[in-house]
Motif scaffolding. Structure first.
Motif, mmCIF file in Angstrom:
data_model
loop_
_atom_site.group_PDB
_atom_site.id
_atom_site.type_symbol
_atom_site.label_atom_id
_atom_site.label_comp_id
_atom_site.label_asym_id
_atom_site.label_seq_id
_atom_site.Cartn_x
_atom_site.Cartn_y
_atom_site.Cartn_z
ATOM 1 N N ARG A 1 0.852 -1.195 0.000
ATOM 2 C CA ARG A 1 0.000 0.000 0.000
ATOM 3 C C ARG A 1 0.880 1.235 0.000
ATOM 4 N NH1 ARG A 1 -3.859 -0.168 4.977
ATOM 5 N NH2 ARG A 1 -4.371 1.890 4.141
ATOM 6 N N ARG A 2 0.440 2.271 -0.674
ATOM 7 C CA ARG A 2 1.285 3.458 -0.843
ATOM 8 C C ARG A 2 1.821 3.988 0.472
ATOM 9 N NH1 ARG A 2 0.441 8.845 -0.575
ATOM 10 N NH2 ARG A 2 -1.794 8.551 -0.230
ATOM 11 N N VAL A 3 0.971 4.068 1.492
ATOM 12 C CA VAL A 3 1.399 4.663 2.759
ATOM 13 C C VAL A 3 2.281 3.732 3.582
ATOM 14 C CG1 VAL A 3 -0.567 6.213 2.947
ATOM 15 C CG2 VAL A 3 -0.733 3.892 3.858
ATOM 16 N N TRP A 4 2.290 2.420 3.236
ATOM 17 C CA TRP A 4 3.046 1.459 4.048
ATOM 18 C C TRP A 4 4.358 1.022 3.406
ATOM 19 C CZ3 TRP A 4 0.861 1.955 8.414
ATOM 20 C CH2 TRP A 4 -0.529 1.911 8.591
ATOM 21 N N ARG A 5 4.542 1.277 2.132
ATOM 22 C CA ARG A 5 5.656 0.671 1.392
ATOM 23 C C ARG A 5 7.008 0.778 2.088
ATOM 24 N NH1 ARG A 5 4.143 3.354 -4.382
ATOM 25 N NH2 ARG A 5 2.253 2.137 -4.806
ATOM 26 N N LYS A 6 7.288 1.940 2.629
ATOM 27 C CA LYS A 6 8.601 2.172 3.233
ATOM 28 C C LYS A 6 8.670 1.713 4.685
ATOM 29 C CE LYS A 6 9.519 6.239 0.340
ATOM 30 N NZ LYS A 6 9.817 7.713 0.360
ATOM 31 N N HIS A 7 7.563 1.221 5.213
ATOM 32 C CA HIS A 7 7.499 0.930 6.638
ATOM 33 C C HIS A 7 7.218 -0.529 6.990
ATOM 34 C CE1 HIS A 7 7.482 5.256 7.493
ATOM 35 N NE2 HIS A 7 6.552 5.386 6.560
ATOM 36 N N VAL A 8 6.297 -1.167 6.264
ATOM 37 C CA VAL A 8 5.815 -2.491 6.665
ATOM 38 C C VAL A 8 6.709 -3.588 6.091
ATOM 39 C CG1 VAL A 8 3.893 -4.115 6.559
ATOM 40 C CG2 VAL A 8 3.450 -1.681 6.916
ATOM 41 N N ASN A 9 7.313 -4.346 6.982
ATOM 42 C CA ASN A 9 8.189 -5.451 6.588
ATOM 43 C C ASN A 9 7.442 -6.775 6.516
ATOM 44 O OD1 ASN A 9 10.542 -3.711 6.703
ATOM 45 N ND2 ASN A 9 10.330 -3.802 8.929
ATOM 46 N N GLU A 10 6.487 -6.969 7.429
ATOM 47 C CA GLU A 10 5.650 -8.167 7.431
ATOM 48 C C GLU A 10 4.213 -7.750 7.736
ATOM 49 O OE1 GLU A 10 7.006 -11.173 10.065
ATOM 50 O OE2 GLU A 10 9.034 -11.244 9.238
ATOM 51 N N ALA A 11 3.260 -8.501 7.173
ATOM 52 C CA ALA A 11 1.847 -8.192 7.396
ATOM 53 C C ALA A 11 1.054 -9.485 7.515
ATOM 54 C CB ALA A 11 1.295 -7.339 6.256
ATOM 55 N N HIS A 12 0.255 -9.577 8.576
ATOM 56 C CA HIS A 12 -0.599 -10.747 8.808
ATOM 57 C C HIS A 12 -1.982 -10.281 9.250
ATOM 58 C CE1 HIS A 12 3.468 -12.446 9.254
ATOM 59 N NE2 HIS A 12 2.932 -13.604 8.917
ATOM 60 N N TYR A 13 -2.926 -11.215 9.243
ATOM 61 C CA TYR A 13 -4.257 -10.963 9.797
ATOM 62 C C TYR A 13 -4.507 -11.973 10.901
ATOM 63 C CZ TYR A 13 -8.892 -8.809 9.638
ATOM 64 O OH TYR A 13 -10.008 -8.082 9.945
ATOM 65 N N ASN B 1 -15.884 11.737 8.969
ATOM 66 C CA ASN B 1 -17.172 11.608 8.274
ATOM 67 C C ASN B 1 -17.037 12.111 6.842
ATOM 68 O OD1 ASN B 1 -17.012 14.334 8.944
ATOM 69 N ND2 ASN B 1 -19.208 14.535 9.340
ATOM 70 N N ALA B 2 -15.977 11.643 6.169
ATOM 71 C CA ALA B 2 -15.724 11.978 4.775
ATOM 72 C C ALA B 2 -14.835 10.904 4.164
ATOM 73 C CB ALA B 2 -15.053 13.345 4.651
ATOM 74 N N GLU B 3 -15.051 10.623 2.884
ATOM 75 C CA GLU B 3 -14.223 9.640 2.180
ATOM 76 C C GLU B 3 -12.969 10.333 1.659
ATOM 77 O OE1 GLU B 3 -16.059 6.735 -0.516
ATOM 78 O OE2 GLU B 3 -17.973 7.647 0.022
ATOM 79 N N THR B 4 -11.964 10.404 2.495
ATOM 80 C CA THR B 4 -10.728 11.065 2.108
ATOM 81 C C THR B 4 -9.520 10.226 2.472
ATOM 82 O OG1 THR B 4 -9.293 12.991 2.513
ATOM 83 C CG2 THR B 4 -10.844 12.403 4.260
ATOM 84 N N GLY B 5 -8.569 10.154 1.529
ATOM 85 C CA GLY B 5 -7.336 9.435 1.779
ATOM 86 C C GLY B 5 -6.423 10.139 2.759
ATOM 87 N N LEU B 6 -6.798 11.339 3.184
ATOM 88 C CA LEU B 6 -5.989 12.062 4.163
ATOM 89 C C LEU B 6 -5.781 11.236 5.426
ATOM 90 C CD1 LEU B 6 -4.606 14.694 5.139
ATOM 91 C CD2 LEU B 6 -6.864 15.454 5.941
ATOM 92 N N ILE B 7 -6.727 10.374 5.746
ATOM 93 C CA ILE B 7 -6.603 9.578 6.969
ATOM 94 C C ILE B 7 -5.339 8.722 6.949
ATOM 95 C CG2 ILE B 7 -7.935 7.582 6.164
ATOM 96 C CD1 ILE B 7 -9.192 7.501 9.007
ATOM 97 N N ASN B 8 -4.928 8.266 5.758
ATOM 98 C CA ASN B 8 -3.715 7.463 5.667
ATOM 99 C C ASN B 8 -2.494 8.254 6.115
ATOM 100 O OD1 ASN B 8 -5.246 5.355 4.467
ATOM 101 N ND2 ASN B 8 -5.031 6.307 2.465
ATOM 102 N N GLU B 9 -2.399 9.486 5.643
ATOM 103 C CA GLU B 9 -1.271 10.325 6.021
ATOM 104 C C GLU B 9 -1.311 10.674 7.508
ATOM 105 O OE1 GLU B 9 -2.927 10.751 3.139
ATOM 106 O OE2 GLU B 9 -1.257 10.076 1.894
ATOM 107 N N LEU B 10 -2.490 10.964 8.032
ATOM 108 C CA LEU B 10 -2.609 11.373 9.428
ATOM 109 C C LEU B 10 -2.228 10.233 10.376
ATOM 110 C CD1 LEU B 10 -5.943 13.388 9.195
ATOM 111 C CD2 LEU B 10 -3.633 14.319 9.471
#
Length: 384
Positions: A305-317, A360-369
């Motif tokens: 994911r764009r906001v995680w690329r430089k940060h996430v090394n492993e991902a699980h659910y 209460n809005a559909e904005t990608g800003l939440i990813n950055e915040l």
């Protein structure tokens, strides 16, 4: 934008997932913590204003300091009321964290078995390809083997939930349960049916009586009626060419309540974050908190994911929770998105910090915040 603040004092000692003690114990650390929070809040408020986001609710928890709940902006663009700490927002898929925690709690109490075949609780599975090899944990960890988002389009339609389930049971899986990841809403929502048949109580009753009430989540609810029970709720907003528009609050995803049906305020989310940090062991005991973040399913795509690329090394659910290695720090995370709302929740166990942001809005800003909060927190926690 103006905001209101509510402070909560921890009443219980915190359970930590990590052996290491949190770094904020001395007076100098307290000053550092408050400076960090103040700077983050000022930056968040500024960015919300720049993007003209209608409303937001922020919650930050650390057991050593007063917890913070903030409301920003308005419940709707025109003639809306001020968002306060009790204003309800739709949590969308952040609801899955509630279902995962409840299932882990019931498993710890012996009410249900996460490793049992689903047909033990739902006989309709007896005559399907899922017989014997689909476990309850597979529903909660998106590892049923189905194509991602199977029949989400029918959630958007007028079709009732039982009819959607009947169709879903006829779909051939892409892989054996437990072998691949495919994010689900309908299949995940069946956990509510499992809970009802295993315990004799409805999912909604468990949530209201055994989660919301003991955690004093006074404004939390499930479903459309709970959302609109009074005027203090955030209306959904979608982006037009030049500005945000208030949309109609849709009932569609409330039909899969265990997957997307919880409503909560900033004050409510403070209590939920406290529970996730182990501060209410009578509600969520340590064994449940540990079980819900067992890494059941590898989720490779989350690393890109764009906001995680430089940060996430492993991902699980896990069970209703995502588990990330974020810059070598384990975090528990989930996001939510339905028409007109975006939501995020993060728990950083080693640092005993919880964070929630509701828009209460559909904005990608939440990813950055959310990323900014994590990056600034982790930078502050590094040894000098």
């Amino acid at each position: 934008m103006k905001f209101l603040v509510i402070l909560f004092v921890a009443a219980f000692s915190a359970f930590s997932y990590a052996e290491q003690q949190p770094p904020y114990t001395e007076a100098t650390d307290a000053k550092q913590w408050h400076r960090f929070v103040d700077n983050y809040v000022a930056s968040l408020e500024r960015q919300l204003e720049q993007k003209k986001v209608p409303g937001a609710a922020l919650s930050i928890v650390h057991p050593d300091f007063p917890s913070i709940a903030l409301g920003f902006g308005k419940t709707k663009i025109r003639k809306g009321r001020q968002v306060d700490v009790n204003t309800r927002f739709r949590l969308a898929s952040v609801s899955k964290t509630f279902t995962g925690s409840l299932a882990a709690k019931l498993a710890a109490q012996g009410v249900l078995n996460l490793d049992a075949p689903v047909q033990k609780y739902l006989p309709a599975f007896n005559d399907t390809v899922y017989r014997d090899n689909l476990k309850v944990a597979h529903l909660l960890s998106h590892s049923s083997g189905l194509v991602p988002n199977a029949y989400d389009n029918l959630i958007e339609s007028r079709m009732d939930y039982p009819d959607i389930v009947s169709k879903l049971l006829k779909v051939e899986p892409l892989c054996t349960p437990g072998q691949c990841y495919g994010y689900q809403n309908v299949m995940f929502a069946m956990v509510g049916d499992v809970i009802r048949n295993a315990s004799g109580l409805e999912y909604e009753t468990w949530m209201q009586e055994f989660i919301f009430k003991p955690l004093r989540m006074r404004h939390a609810s499930i479903g459309y009626e709970g959302m609109v029970r009074d005027e203090n709720f955030a209306y959904p907003h979608v982006r037009g060419r030049k500005r945000w528009h208030t949309a109609r609050l849709k009932k569609n995803y409330y039909k899969v309540s265990p997957a997307a049906g919880v409503n909560a305020s900033a004050a409510d989310m403070v209590q939920w974050l406290k529970a996730q940090l182990g501060m209410y062991p009578s509600v969520l005991p340590p064994e449940a908190l540990q079980a819900q973040v067992r890494p059941y399913t590898v989720t490779k795509k989350e690393r890109y994911r764009r906001v995680w690329r430089k940060h996430v090394n492993e991902a699980h659910y896990g069970l209703g929770w995502r588990i990330y290695d974020y810059d070598d720090e384990t975090i528990f995370y989930h996001s939510g998105w339905v028409q007109g709302y975006r939501t995020d929740i993060v728990v950083i166990p080693r640092l005993n910090v919880g964070f929630s942001l509701l828009l209460n809005a559909e904005t990608g800003l939440i990813n950055e915040l959310t990323t900014q909060f994590l990056d600034q927190l982790l930078a502050m926690s590094q040894p000098a």
